[in-house]
Design an enzyme around this catalytic site. Structure first.
Site, PDB file in Angstrom:
ATOM      1  N   GLU A  49       0.792  -2.029   0.285  1.00 45.87           N
ATOM      2  CA  GLU A  49       0.002   0.095   0.237  1.00 45.87           C
ATOM      3  C   GLU A  49       0.814   1.056   0.552  1.00 45.87           C
ATOM      4  OE1 GLU A  49      -2.922  -0.573  -0.403  1.00 45.87           O
ATOM      5  OE2 GLU A  49      -3.593  -2.089   0.386  1.00 45.87           O
ATOM      6  N   ASN A  53       0.792   4.027  -2.576  1.00 48.67           N
ATOM      7  CA  ASN A  53       1.521   5.114  -2.639  1.00 48.67           C
ATOM      8  C   ASN A  53       1.856   6.503  -3.247  1.00 48.67           C
ATOM      9  OD1 ASN A  53      -1.302   5.273  -1.693  1.00 48.67           O
ATOM     10  ND2 ASN A  53      -0.542   5.498   0.419  1.00 48.67           N
ATOM     11  N   ARG A 107      -9.450   4.201  -7.341  1.00 50.59           N
ATOM     12  CA  ARG A 107      -8.279   3.787  -6.164  1.00 50.59           C
ATOM     13  C   ARG A 107      -9.860   3.790  -5.428  1.00 50.59           C
ATOM     14  NH1 ARG A 107      -4.985   1.603  -7.330  1.00 50.59           N
ATOM     15  NH2 ARG A 107      -4.045   2.008  -5.304  1.00 50.59           N
TER      16      ARG A 107
END
Lengths: 146, 113
Positions: A49, A53, A107
């Site tokens: 994650e 990002n 997203r």
């Protein structure tokens, strides 16, 4: 009882192909403290994650460098994911479940929520125009030998 | 990640094999959407039996397909979720909108009602 103390640093281009590579590299490094499969999956997912990002948001899918620093001290793992991207304007908003600044890219807005759920401690530091640093800490449960 | 498709009783079964992350999510979106559009099937089941990793990018891709199917008046379900896929689905609240079935037979029975 011997003390385990180790660290590593990894830098790579902010390409989505490197997300899997980052997971494998960190998984391999933390395996020395014998995490359970569940703990390993949680570490890999949280890391994935944070790296994602950096690639999508920090560098806006353009080229930059993502840096991972991982340290182990006994059964505590600390992973720092850093970038020199655009930074986060409002960290609290970014961490809201389901919030995303890129809904057109499908997203889910759950990246930070997943990170928080899967690690024991998470800290996000960011400065606009300079970059972001995410620190994840996870305690690996140990079986006490009698 | 590889995707294979089969149809059962006008339901499209998408069998996912490998890792679902930001890098592979686009392939999932493109291939599933193309297949839905080609066969005009609006009921969809994702089979997670061979999924080895999934993060929230995968959740985004599944939600995107759910929205497409919903707009077509169809239904989406999932089967063979291992405990790690289940965990990320739970954290994301996805089970509140997408039904999990214990088997393909169960899913087909429910879809045909």
């Amino acid at each position: 009882m011997s003390i385990i103390k180790n660290c590593m640093k990894l830098e790579f281009l902010s390409k989505s192909e490197n997300e899997s590579f980052a997971r494998v590299a960190v998984s391999s490094f933390v395996s020395q403290v014998d995490p359970t499969i569940e703990e390993l999956v949680e570490i890999k997912t949280a890391l994935s994650e944070a790296v994602t990002n950096s690639i999508i948001h920090a560098y806006n899918n353009e080229e930059g460098i993502v840096c991972i620093e991982c340290s182990i001290e006994n059964n505590i793992i600390e992973i720092i994911i850093k970038d020199k991207g655009k930074g986060i304007e409002d960290i609290h908003k970014a961490m809201e479940p389901l919030y995303t600044s890129k809904p057109e890219e499908e997203r889910s807005g759950m990246g930070f929520t997943v990170m928080e759920t899967f690690v024991d401690e998470m800290k996000v530091e960011s400065e606009l125009g300079k970059g972001t640093k995410v620190t994840l800490k996870k305690v690996i449960a140990k079986t006490i030998e009698q | 990640m590889k995707i294979s498709f089969e149809t059962v009783n006008n339901i499209l079964i998408c069998k996912l094999d490998g890792e679902i992350d930001h890098h592979t999510a686009k392939k999932l979106k493109d291939e599933v959407d193309k297949t839905i559009d080609t066969f005009f099937i609006r009921n969809l089941i994702f089979d997670f039996k061979k999924v080895t990793f999934m993060d929230s990018s995968g959740i985004g891709a599944i939600i995107g397909r759910y929205n497409k199917i919903k707009d077509m008046g169809g239904v989406l379900g999932v089967i063979n979720c291992n405990k790690y896929v289940e965990k990320i689905f739970s954290v994301s609240g996805l089970f509140s909108i997408i039904k999990k079935f214990n088997s393909l037979d169960e899913a087909v029975r429910e879809f045909n009602q």
